[in-house]
Design an enzyme around this catalytic site. Structure first.
Site, PDB file in Angstrom:
ATOM      1  N   GLN A   1       0.167  -4.357 -10.750  1.00 33.76           N
ATOM      2  CA  GLN A   1      -0.187  -3.142 -11.484  1.00 33.76           C
ATOM      3  C   GLN A   1      -0.487  -3.443 -12.941  1.00 33.76           C
ATOM      4  O   GLN A   1      -1.395  -2.843 -13.534  1.00 33.76           O
ATOM      5  CB  GLN A   1       0.949  -2.126 -11.358  1.00 33.76           C
ATOM      6  CG  GLN A   1       1.059  -1.517  -9.968  1.00 33.76           C
ATOM      7  CD  GLN A   1       2.383  -0.814  -9.719  1.00 33.76           C
ATOM      8  OE1 GLN A   1       3.321  -0.917 -10.520  1.00 33.76           O
ATOM      9  NE2 GLN A   1       2.489  -0.098  -8.612  1.00 33.76           N
TER      10      GLN A   1
ATOM     11  N   HIS B   1     -10.633   1.200  16.914  1.00 32.83           N
ATOM     12  CA  HIS B   1     -10.417   1.613  18.300  1.00 32.83           C
ATOM     13  C   HIS B   1     -11.030   0.647  19.307  1.00 32.83           C
ATOM     14  O   HIS B   1     -10.820   0.796  20.513  1.00 32.83           O
ATOM     15  CB  HIS B   1     -10.998   3.014  18.514  1.00 32.83           C
ATOM     16  CG  HIS B   1     -10.238   3.821  19.523  1.00 32.83           C
ATOM     17  ND1 HIS B   1      -9.087   3.391  20.139  1.00 32.83           N
ATOM     18  CD2 HIS B   1     -10.488   5.056  20.050  1.00 32.83           C
ATOM     19  CE1 HIS B   1      -8.655   4.311  20.979  1.00 32.83           C
ATOM     20  NE2 HIS B   1      -9.493   5.330  20.952  1.00 32.83           N
TER      21      HIS B   1
ATOM     22  N   ARG C   1      17.013   5.189  -3.149  1.00 29.24           N
ATOM     23  CA  ARG C   1      16.260   4.716  -4.309  1.00 29.24           C
ATOM     24  C   ARG C   1      16.936   5.143  -5.606  1.00 29.24           C
ATOM     25  O   ARG C   1      16.994   4.382  -6.582  1.00 29.24           O
ATOM     26  CB  ARG C   1      14.836   5.246  -4.268  1.00 29.24           C
ATOM     27  CG  ARG C   1      14.026   4.921  -5.529  1.00 29.24           C
ATOM     28  CD  ARG C   1      12.613   5.447  -5.423  1.00 29.24           C
ATOM     29  NE  ARG C   1      11.905   5.307  -6.682  1.00 29.24           N
ATOM     30  CZ  ARG C   1      11.824   6.235  -7.617  1.00 29.24           C
ATOM     31  NH1 ARG C   1      12.467   7.397  -7.458  1.00 29.24           N
ATOM     32  NH2 ARG C   1      11.152   6.021  -8.732  1.00 29.24           N
TER      33      ARG C   1
ATOM     34  N   ASP D   1      -5.453   0.701  20.788  1.00 25.08           N
ATOM     35  CA  ASP D   1      -5.445   2.010  21.454  1.00 25.08           C
ATOM     36  C   ASP D   1      -4.508   2.975  20.736  1.00 25.08           C
ATOM     37  O   ASP D   1      -3.703   2.579  19.880  1.00 25.08           O
ATOM     38  CB  ASP D   1      -5.059   1.879  22.932  1.00 25.08           C
ATOM     39  CG  ASP D   1      -3.728   1.181  23.134  1.00 25.08           C
ATOM     40  OD1 ASP D   1      -2.825   1.375  22.296  1.00 25.08           O
ATOM     41  OD2 ASP D   1      -3.597   0.428  24.115  1.00 25.08           O
TER      42      ASP D   1
ATOM     43  N   SER E   1       9.802   1.711  -7.247  1.00 28.17           N
ATOM     44  CA  SER E   1       9.179   2.903  -6.678  1.00 28.17           C
ATOM     45  C   SER E   1       9.483   2.943  -5.186  1.00 28.17           C
ATOM     46  O   SER E   1      10.232   2.117  -4.652  1.00 28.17           O
ATOM     47  CB  SER E   1       7.668   2.865  -6.918  1.00 28.17           C
ATOM     48  OG  SER E   1       7.082   1.790  -6.215  1.00 28.17           O
TER      49      SER E   1
END
Length: 420
Positions: free
Chosen positions: A316, A390, A229, A394, A244
């Protein structure tokens, strides 16, 4: 000569617009999509007796998904407003009566003095600026830093005239949301809140409580990604984009979802039908002035890391301005919550139905770790916390997806092999 000029002036013709009053029509609240049947009237931009033109702003309404500005479909005069501010308006029902102004055929008439025909022209009065925003701007007050005094905590224009504890002040001072000092008796302590979004959060979280959550946590060494980055940051800035870590997290998740499509599925309320989604619309939990919102980046499977960064910058910006709409907030298939941008390491994220999985990302910390030859080195460590439904997912599936996602981020070069 003067006589010739007067003669030419008398012979000159102009086009005059004759305006007549038309019928009073019902202005019904149209369908704004997403199956929304009712909205809250947040603010009227007109009052009874005001003249409006087509596409003038009439009011702002709030659904449980987004704020929408309603515009006029007619040129006319407002005769009746059906709802007060903060009242519930139903889709398909009338909410104001405008008297339509009809424009008749244009005719040629001799020229007239300006003062003789000015009154015949239809003069439109534009809706007045929003009073709260206007007063706030005039007094250099940030509404995001102020507590409201109106119904449901909405800031009212009258409260801006209060000068708590300082009668000699020339303008009001904003009340901070939090203070460790005792409040002056004149202070009004309320909470800024958006009823529509609050209603949506209550509805969503109540439904989420019915889901049996499976939790799984792990840590990711982002040392190589930090280096990558840093190398790409200046290049992105030259293109006008702030890069970012989030675009990498989102892209790695999308690649992982190609291998584990069950995590990008949705389930109906009775858990009878599972729908596998082809599009990876990955949501990002965002802390905005309107509270917690989850806009999503559409079709991440088709986007590059740079494309994702570009879209995140746009979302944003809209979130900071309180302008996220239904398109940005609907259609999500998988969600990441970057809680680490505020603080914390582990979390217990709550699934947003009808989605079936969500991840919470902790803050990046520089911690000691052992390398391949047993030497202690500095490592950039981030913790991740996953929650899955769930009933259909699994533990092994969630674990394998997390391992693959972690591998892409710990060795970002490997993502190149699966990029499309």
């Amino acid at each position: 000569s003067t006589e010739d000029l007067n003669l030419k002036s008398d012979q000159r013709a102009v086009r005059e617009l004759w305006v007549s009053r038309g019928p009073i029509v019902q202005f019904k609240l149209s369908d704004i999509g997403e199956g929304i049947m009712e909205v809250t009237v947040k603010e009227w931009y007109v009052k009874e007796g005001d003249k409006v033109s087509q596409f003038d702003s009439i009011c702002e309404v709030q659904s449980d998904k987004a704020s929408v500005t309603i515009t006029s479909r007619y040129d006319g005069v407002i005769k009746k407003l059906y709802y007060d501010v903060d009242a519930i308006a139903l889709v398909g029902k009338p909410y104001l009566f405008p008297e339509v102004i009809q424009e008749e055929d244009v005719v040629e008439t001799p020229a007239m003095a300006q003062e003789e025909h000015t009154h015949r022209r239809s003069k439109v009065t534009r809706p007045r600026p929003r009073p709260r925003q206007t007063l706030a701007m005039e007094n250099n007050i940030k509404l995001s830093e102020v507590v409201g005094t109106g119904k449901d905590g909405r800031p009212e224009p009258s409260y801006l005239d209060l000068i708590p504890g300082d009668p000699d002040s020339a303008r009001p001072r904003p009340n901070r949301r939090q203070s460790s000092h005792p409040q002056h008796p004149n202070h009004v302590m309320c909470v800024l809140w958006s009823p529509g979004f609050h209603k949506a959060m209550v509805k969503t979280m109540t439904a989420a409580l019915k889901i049996p959550h499976f939790g799984y946590c792990d840590e990711v060494d982002l040392s190589r990604l930090v280096t990558l980055r840093a190398e790409l940051k200046s290049m992105a800035e030259s293109r006008g984009i702030k890069l970012s870590y989030m675009p990498f997290f989102i892209k790695a998740a999308s690649i992982g979802l190609l291998h584990f499509p069950i995590l990008n599925a949705s389930v109906d309320e009775g858990c009878q039908n599972i729908t596998y989604k082809a599009s990876h619309n990955i949501g990002l939990a965002m802390d905005t002035i309107q509270g917690l919102l989850v806009p999503n980046v559409k079709n991440v499977q088709l986007l590059s890391v740079f494309d994702i960064a570009l879209e995140l910058n746009r979302l944003q910006t809209l979130g900071a301005a309180g302008q996220l709409g239904t398109n940005e907030l609907s259609g999500g298939t998988f969600t990441l919550s970057n809680i680490g941008s505020i603080g914390g390491t582990y979390a217990k994220p709550v699934i947003l139905p009808p989605e079936v999985a969500i991840g919470a990302l902790g803050k990046i910390q520089v911690l000691p770790r052992f390398d391949a030859v047993g030497q202690v080195v500095r490592a950039h460590i981030m913790n991740v916390s996953w929650s899955a439904d769930h009933r259909i997912i699994d533990g092994a599936t969630m674990c394998r997806f997390s391992n693959l996602w972690r591998e892409y981020l710990e060795n970002p070069a490997t993502m190149v092999l699966d990029l499309k």
